[in-house]
Scaffold this motif. Structure first.
Motif, PDB file in Angstrom:
ATOM      1  N   LEU A  63       0.836  -1.187   0.000  1.00 56.66           N
ATOM      2  CA  LEU A  63       0.000   0.000   0.000  1.00 56.66           C
ATOM      3  C   LEU A  63       0.880   1.249   0.000  1.00 56.66           C
ATOM      4  O   LEU A  63       1.938   1.259   0.617  1.00 56.66           O
ATOM      5  N   PRO A  64       0.448   2.307  -0.685  1.00 53.25           N
ATOM      6  CA  PRO A  64       1.221   3.551  -0.635  1.00 53.25           C
ATOM      7  C   PRO A  64       1.306   4.038   0.811  1.00 53.25           C
ATOM      8  O   PRO A  64       0.327   4.011   1.536  1.00 53.25           O
ATOM      9  N   ASP A  65       2.489   4.454   1.236  1.00 59.71           N
ATOM     10  CA  ASP A  65       2.710   4.916   2.602  1.00 59.71           C
ATOM     11  C   ASP A  65       3.391   6.279   2.552  1.00 59.71           C
ATOM     12  O   ASP A  65       4.012   6.630   1.548  1.00 59.71           O
ATOM     13  N   VAL A  66       3.291   7.054   3.618  1.00 60.62           N
ATOM     14  CA  VAL A  66       3.914   8.376   3.664  1.00 60.62           C
ATOM     15  C   VAL A  66       5.413   8.230   3.405  1.00 60.62           C
ATOM     16  O   VAL A  66       6.075   7.386   3.999  1.00 60.62           O
ATOM     17  N   GLY A  67       5.927   9.037   2.494  1.00 62.66           N
ATOM     18  CA  GLY A  67       7.342   8.991   2.137  1.00 62.66           C
ATOM     19  C   GLY A  67       7.643   8.091   0.955  1.00 62.66           C
ATOM     20  O   GLY A  67       8.741   8.145   0.399  1.00 62.66           O
ATOM     21  N   ALA A  68       6.687   7.248   0.543  1.00 61.72           N
ATOM     22  CA  ALA A  68       6.916   6.340  -0.585  1.00 61.72           C
ATOM     23  C   ALA A  68       6.935   7.114  -1.894  1.00 61.72           C
ATOM     24  O   ALA A  68       6.181   8.066  -2.089  1.00 61.72           O
ATOM     25  N   ILE A  69       7.817   6.692  -2.800  1.00 60.00           N
ATOM     26  CA  ILE A  69       7.837   7.254  -4.154  1.00 60.00           C
ATOM     27  C   ILE A  69       6.877   6.407  -4.990  1.00 60.00           C
ATOM     28  O   ILE A  69       6.983   5.183  -5.015  1.00 60.00           O
ATOM     29  N   VAL A  70       5.921   7.060  -5.638  1.00 58.16           N
ATOM     30  CA  VAL A  70       4.910   6.357  -6.414  1.00 58.16           C
ATOM     31  C   VAL A  70       4.922   6.852  -7.858  1.00 58.16           C
ATOM     32  O   VAL A  70       5.293   7.991  -8.140  1.00 58.16           O
ATOM     33  N   THR A  71       4.527   5.967  -8.756  1.00 58.52           N
ATOM     34  CA  THR A  71       4.338   6.321 -10.162  1.00 58.52           C
ATOM     35  C   THR A  71       2.847   6.395 -10.390  1.00 58.52           C
ATOM     36  O   THR A  71       2.115   5.470 -10.016  1.00 58.52           O
ATOM     37  N   CYS A  72       2.379   7.475 -10.963  1.00 60.48           N
ATOM     38  CA  CYS A  72       0.943   7.638 -11.157  1.00 60.48           C
ATOM     39  C   CYS A  72       0.638   8.233 -12.524  1.00 60.48           C
ATOM     40  O   CYS A  72       1.521   8.770 -13.196  1.00 60.48           O
ATOM     41  N   LYS A  73      -0.632   8.112 -12.894  1.00 55.97           N
ATOM     42  CA  LYS A  73      -1.096   8.640 -14.177  1.00 55.97           C
ATOM     43  C   LYS A  73      -2.107   9.747 -13.899  1.00 55.97           C
ATOM     44  O   LYS A  73      -3.058   9.550 -13.136  1.00 55.97           O
ATOM     45  N   VAL A  74      -1.907  10.907 -14.522  1.00 60.31           N
ATOM     46  CA  VAL A  74      -2.807  12.041 -14.333  1.00 60.31           C
ATOM     47  C   VAL A  74      -4.134  11.736 -15.035  1.00 60.31           C
ATOM     48  O   VAL A  74      -4.154  11.380 -16.213  1.00 60.31           O
ATOM     49  N   THR A  75      -5.245  11.862 -14.295  1.00 58.97           N
ATOM     50  CA  THR A  75      -6.564  11.599 -14.876  1.00 58.97           C
ATOM     51  C   THR A  75      -7.327  12.874 -15.178  1.00 58.97           C
ATOM     52  O   THR A  75      -8.096  12.930 -16.132  1.00 58.97           O
ATOM     53  N   SER A  76      -7.119  13.918 -14.361  1.00 62.94           N
ATOM     54  CA  SER A  76      -7.782  15.192 -14.615  1.00 62.94           C
ATOM     55  C   SER A  76      -7.039  16.308 -13.898  1.00 62.94           C
ATOM     56  O   SER A  76      -6.307  16.057 -12.944  1.00 62.94           O
ATOM     57  N   ILE A  77      -7.236  17.532 -14.396  1.00 65.22           N
ATOM     58  CA  ILE A  77      -6.614  18.692 -13.753  1.00 65.22           C
ATOM     59  C   ILE A  77      -7.637  19.807 -13.642  1.00 65.22           C
ATOM     60  O   ILE A  77      -8.599  19.866 -14.412  1.00 65.22           O
ATOM     61  N   ASN A  78      -7.429  20.660 -12.648  1.00 59.64           N
ATOM     62  CA  ASN A  78      -8.190  21.901 -12.548  1.00 59.64           C
ATOM     63  C   ASN A  78      -7.228  22.939 -11.978  1.00 59.64           C
ATOM     64  O   ASN A  78      -6.077  22.606 -11.685  1.00 59.64           O
ATOM     65  N   PRO A  79      -7.628  24.191 -11.841  1.00 57.99           N
ATOM     66  CA  PRO A  79      -6.664  25.209 -11.386  1.00 57.99           C
ATOM     67  C   PRO A  79      -6.050  24.937 -10.010  1.00 57.99           C
ATOM     68  O   PRO A  79      -4.966  25.431  -9.719  1.00 57.99           O
ATOM     69  N   ARG A  80      -6.706  24.137  -9.155  1.00 52.55           N
ATOM     70  CA  ARG A  80      -6.206  23.921  -7.790  1.00 52.55           C
ATOM     71  C   ARG A  80      -5.407  22.648  -7.605  1.00 52.55           C
ATOM     72  O   ARG A  80      -4.581  22.557  -6.707  1.00 52.55           O
ATOM     73  N   VAL A 107       3.297  21.228  -6.096  1.00 54.48           N
ATOM     74  CA  VAL A 107       3.888  20.907  -7.400  1.00 54.48           C
ATOM     75  C   VAL A 107       5.397  21.124  -7.389  1.00 54.48           C
ATOM     76  O   VAL A 107       6.150  20.300  -7.878  1.00 54.48           O
ATOM     77  N   ARG A 108       5.841  22.262  -6.832  1.00 59.73           N
ATOM     78  CA  ARG A 108       7.281  22.520  -6.789  1.00 59.73           C
ATOM     79  C   ARG A 108       7.657  23.209  -5.482  1.00 59.73           C
ATOM     80  O   ARG A 108       6.805  23.740  -4.784  1.00 59.73           O
ATOM     81  N   ALA A 109       8.958  23.216  -5.199  1.00 66.79           N
ATOM     82  CA  ALA A 109       9.441  23.718  -3.907  1.00 66.79           C
ATOM     83  C   ALA A 109       9.537  25.241  -3.859  1.00 66.79           C
ATOM     84  O   ALA A 109       9.455  25.828  -2.792  1.00 66.79           O
ATOM     85  N   THR A 110       9.733  25.895  -5.006  1.00 65.97           N
ATOM     86  CA  THR A 110       9.899  27.347  -5.030  1.00 65.97           C
ATOM     87  C   THR A 110       8.770  28.004  -5.813  1.00 65.97           C
ATOM     88  O   THR A 110       8.115  27.360  -6.634  1.00 65.97           O
ATOM     89  N   GLU A 111       8.556  29.276  -5.586  1.00 61.89           N
ATOM     90  CA  GLU A 111       7.535  30.068  -6.285  1.00 61.89           C
ATOM     91  C   GLU A 111       6.189  29.345  -6.351  1.00 61.89           C
ATOM     92  O   GLU A 111       5.534  29.293  -7.385  1.00 61.89           O
ATOM     93  N   LYS A 112       5.795  28.792  -5.206  1.00 61.07           N
ATOM     94  CA  LYS A 112       4.549  28.013  -5.146  1.00 61.07           C
ATOM     95  C   LYS A 112       3.333  28.831  -5.557  1.00 61.07           C
ATOM     96  O   LYS A 112       2.397  28.296  -6.134  1.00 61.07           O
ATOM     97  N   ASP A 113       3.359  30.137  -5.274  1.00 58.02           N
ATOM     98  CA  ASP A 113       2.214  30.985  -5.605  1.00 58.02           C
ATOM     99  C   ASP A 113       2.078  31.226  -7.110  1.00 58.02           C
ATOM    100  O   ASP A 113       1.029  31.657  -7.578  1.00 58.02           O
ATOM    101  N   LYS A 114       3.129  30.935  -7.894  1.00 59.54           N
ATOM    102  CA  LYS A 114       3.072  31.144  -9.343  1.00 59.54           C
ATOM    103  C   LYS A 114       2.747  29.865 -10.118  1.00 59.54           C
ATOM    104  O   LYS A 114       2.677  29.880 -11.341  1.00 59.54           O
ATOM    105  N   VAL A 115       2.562  28.755  -9.414  1.00 65.23           N
ATOM    106  CA  VAL A 115       2.294  27.481 -10.084  1.00 65.23           C
ATOM    107  C   VAL A 115       0.928  27.514 -10.759  1.00 65.23           C
ATOM    108  O   VAL A 115      -0.059  27.962 -10.182  1.00 65.23           O
ATOM    109  N   GLU A 116       0.892  27.046 -11.998  1.00 67.03           N
ATOM    110  CA  GLU A 116      -0.371  26.855 -12.710  1.00 67.03           C
ATOM    111  C   GLU A 116      -0.444  25.375 -13.065  1.00 67.03           C
ATOM    112  O   GLU A 116       0.438  24.862 -13.765  1.00 67.03           O
ATOM    113  N   THR A 117      -1.477  24.718 -12.582  1.00 64.09           N
ATOM    114  CA  THR A 117      -1.574  23.265 -12.727  1.00 64.09           C
ATOM    115  C   THR A 117      -1.488  22.827 -14.188  1.00 64.09           C
ATOM    116  O   THR A 117      -0.767  21.892 -14.523  1.00 64.09           O
ATOM    117  N   PHE A 118      -2.186  23.536 -15.090  1.00 63.54           N
ATOM    118  CA  PHE A 118      -2.199  23.120 -16.496  1.00 63.54           C
ATOM    119  C   PHE A 118      -0.847  23.323 -17.185  1.00 63.54           C
ATOM    120  O   PHE A 118      -0.606  22.786 -18.258  1.00 63.54           O
TER     121      PHE A 118
END
Length: 194
Positions: A63-80, A107-118
Motif C-alpha cells: 500500500l502507498p505509505d507516507v514517504g513512498a515514491i509512487v508512479t501515477c497517471k494524471v486523470t484530470s486537472i483543474n486550477p487547484r 507541485v514545486r518547492a519554489t515560487e509556489k504561488d506562481k504554479v499553474e496546474t495546467f
C-alpha cells in the motif's frame, strides 16, 4: 505504515450501512465479516460508502505509505490540483486502484504561488511523486512533486509522439518540435524501467 487492524475469519468488521463488502469478506444478516486472516482495508472509490476488504500481509505491504515514491497517471486537472491514479509503489505494480491528488502548492518547492496546474501536468502524463499524507476514507492520497527528481516522466504531445524533456519546465515533441510546459522530473537511474 499506519497501523492496520489485523483480523481473523469470522471477525465482525462493520454493518452494511457503514461499508460495502470488497474482497476477503462475506456478509450475513446485514453485517460484514472477515473471510481471511489479514488486515482490514477501507477504501473510498467514489461511491457514497467506502469498500471494506481484508488483504493478506504481503498485499498490505504494497500500500502507498507516507514517504513512498509512487508512479501515477494524471486523470484530470483543474486550477487547484491534479487528480491521479497510483500505479506503482517504488517499482512494484499495484493490483488495486488508489487515487491521489497533487495540490497546486505541492507541485514545486519554489515560487509556489506562481504554479499553474495546467502548465505542470496534462491528463495522461505519467508522474513520479512522493506520498505526503494518507488522507482518510473520504479523500485521496496527497502527493507532492516538489523535488527535482519528481514530476512528469512520460508525456505525449497533441500529435501523439512521446515527448522528451528539454528543461525542468518544458518537453518537446520529436515529430512536430512543438514545446509544451510540464513540471519535468530529473529521473534517477533506479526509477527507469525498460
Amino acid at each position: 505504515m499506519s497501523p492496520m487492524k489485523m483480523c481473523f475469519p469470522g471477525d465482525k468488521l462493520c454493518s452494511i450501512d457503514d461499508c460495502k463488502p470488497g474482497t476477503g469478506v462475506h456478509m450475513r444478516h446485514s453485517v460484514i465479516y472477515s473471510s481471511l486472516v489479514g488486515y482490514v482495508l477501507k477504501k473510498n472509490e467514489g461511491e457514497e460508502l467506502p469498500v471494506i476488504s481484508v488483504v493478506r500481509e504481503t498485499e498490505a505491504k504494497l500500500l502507498p505509505d507516507v514517504g513512498a515514491i509512487v508512479t501515477c497517471k494524471v486523470t484530470s486537472i483543474n486550477p487547484r490540483f491534479a487528480k491521479v491514479h497510483i500505479l506503482y509503489v517504488g517499482s512494484t505494480p499495484l493490483k488495486d486502484r488508489f487515487r491521489g491528488t497533487i495540490r497546486k502548492e505541492d507541485v514545486r518547492a519554489t515560487e509556489k504561488d506562481k504554479v499553474e496546474t495546467f502548465k505542470s501536468f496534462r491528463p495522461g502524463d505519467i508522474v513520479l511523486a512522493k506520498v505526503i499524507s494518507l488522507g482518510d476514507v473520504q479523500s485521496n492520497y496527497l502527493l507532492t512533486t516538489a523535488e527535482n527528481e519528481l514530476g512528469v516522466v512520460v508525456a505525449h504531445s497533441e500529435a501523439g509522439g512521446q515527448m522528451v524533456p528539454i528543461s525542468w519546465s518544458e518537453m518537446q515533441c520529436p515529430h512536430t518540435h512543438a514545446k509544451e510546459l510540464r513540471k519535468v522530473a530529473r529521473v534517477q537511474p533506479e526509477y527507469l524501467h525498460a
